[in-house]
Design a protein around this motif. Sequence first.
Motif: not given
Length: 576
Positions: A103-124
């Motif tokens: 919960d501390r080491r894996l999930v937050p990092f994957l969430a960070l990656l998805y945050l970056l992905a969704f950011l690059d997808r929707s910032n248009i």
Amino acid sequence: MADLQPSAVGTSSNSSGTSSNPRFTPVSYDQDSDSLASGPAKSPIGPLRVETNFDDHPDVGDPLSDLENEYNTSAELEGKFRQGGSAPRYTSEEESEVVKRFDRRLVPFLALLYLLAFLDRSNIGNAKIAGLQEDLQLSPSQYEWLLTAFYITYILFEWMTLMYRLVPPHIYISLCVCGWGLIASFQCLATSFWGLVVLRALLGITEAAFGPGVPFYLSLFYRRHELAFRNGLFISAAPLATSFASSLAFLIVKFSSDGPISPWRTLFLVEGFPSVVVAVFAWFLIPDSPGQARFLNRRQRMVAQQRLEENTVDYQQSYGSRFNWREILKTASDPKAYMAAFMFFSCNVAFSSMPVFLPTIIKDMGYSSLQAQALSAPPYLVAFVVVLLTAYASDHSRSRSTYLIAHALISSIAYLAIALTGHFHSHLSPALHTFIRYICVYPATAGFFSAITLIITWSMDNRVEKEGKGASIAILNIIGQCGPLLGTRLYPQSDGPWYVRGMATCSFFMIVVAVLALAMRILLQRMNRAVADSTYTIVEQAGPVERGEERDVLMGGGRRDDLEHSTGDKRLVYII
């Protein structure tokens, strides 16, 4: 105590072809209590308990064999084996610590990656009102095609979800992150509609290879009653990213309006390039399997494997193992997989449209571009919190449909209120109809983000084999991601500023989500009753068992604990 060995169920081979067969040993219960007695069985055939004998092949493919070199004292080895030394054992505190580490080491990092992905997808959507449409002289139709191009390739490459079973995840995920980071950054160089269309299509390929497969990847680390909250943590990065994008867009537009390049170009560059940097960290931080997590010590890796009953020593060995095509075909012919997929399709109509159109919708309420950027953030912050609370409650109660139906209905009502307010705006004061439309955005967005989380988790909850989980996610996304093809065209400029048709359409599809969820609930309840009745009959033949005890066996606590072993068939109790 004699061992009774019916046909083995749920056995799995290690990399050397050896196997561990479950054995059913008669046990007895004290007449005055429900606790397990140590005395002999009361009858030749009594209630059965499952033992797994690892002594047949102690040296091959056994993660515990290595531990004996590290833990030498009786205190260190306590909890390693059950009485008789036949099956691995660990304490609940050890398991809890392993889960906390993930919960501390894996999930937050994957969430960070998805945050970056969704950011690059929707910032248009933010780039549009920051000057993109004017600089590239885009028509409303061309802007819609920019949104659609992303989802066309996103759908066509959904099959890449299965790559998580074929390529080491730390390599695969790192390449995906680096790929979308570079492409998102290159959008700042676009000088024409066609150039931007190509980049958006390439962005869809790289993100399709990552995001849809992460819930499947997490299922390799968590039991099914733990998944919703972890998927919630991962998917909640989407509303957080949208909120962050709006806040960041506000700052970029404000401070780069007099800069050397257009604000929208700065926006693409600033929000895209960090993914390239994070990809380097992903290479070292992403584990390939529970047994290869660097942030766990040796015994914790054993516990992480054994609590999910992983029988391969490391994940790489499973790459060369036989791929279970039969399980994929079984999933592809299962109506439940398509019910979940059409729920996902319906929910995606709203999920894909609101994040990219909300700044424009708010601007058309009468606000300036800067105000619209700022006001777009709060609804997604609320959605972020609601998603986490919903996922936690769903895991705690081991229920999906109740929360899914509730959120779908709430979101549908909110969309309908926005549509009706726009339709009857002439009968309301400007301040009142603006207030109603903006406030209703909150339950609308929180509803579909929460529904997305539960649908993805529910589609995997009732699958046991990894190939089945991967196939269910692939079907879910191949059908479900067609929803954005409609969603990205719901808010044409000609429908502004009220967008009645788009809001009404989203309201309708959220109702469809609720209806399908109710139908799935009824179907699974009937299947559970059929399994319970069948199993109860078989257990009666083996010996007297209380109904409550039978239910405890069926419900279990983990992925394999949810199987009924007594018949030689895999009998899964479905999460409803």
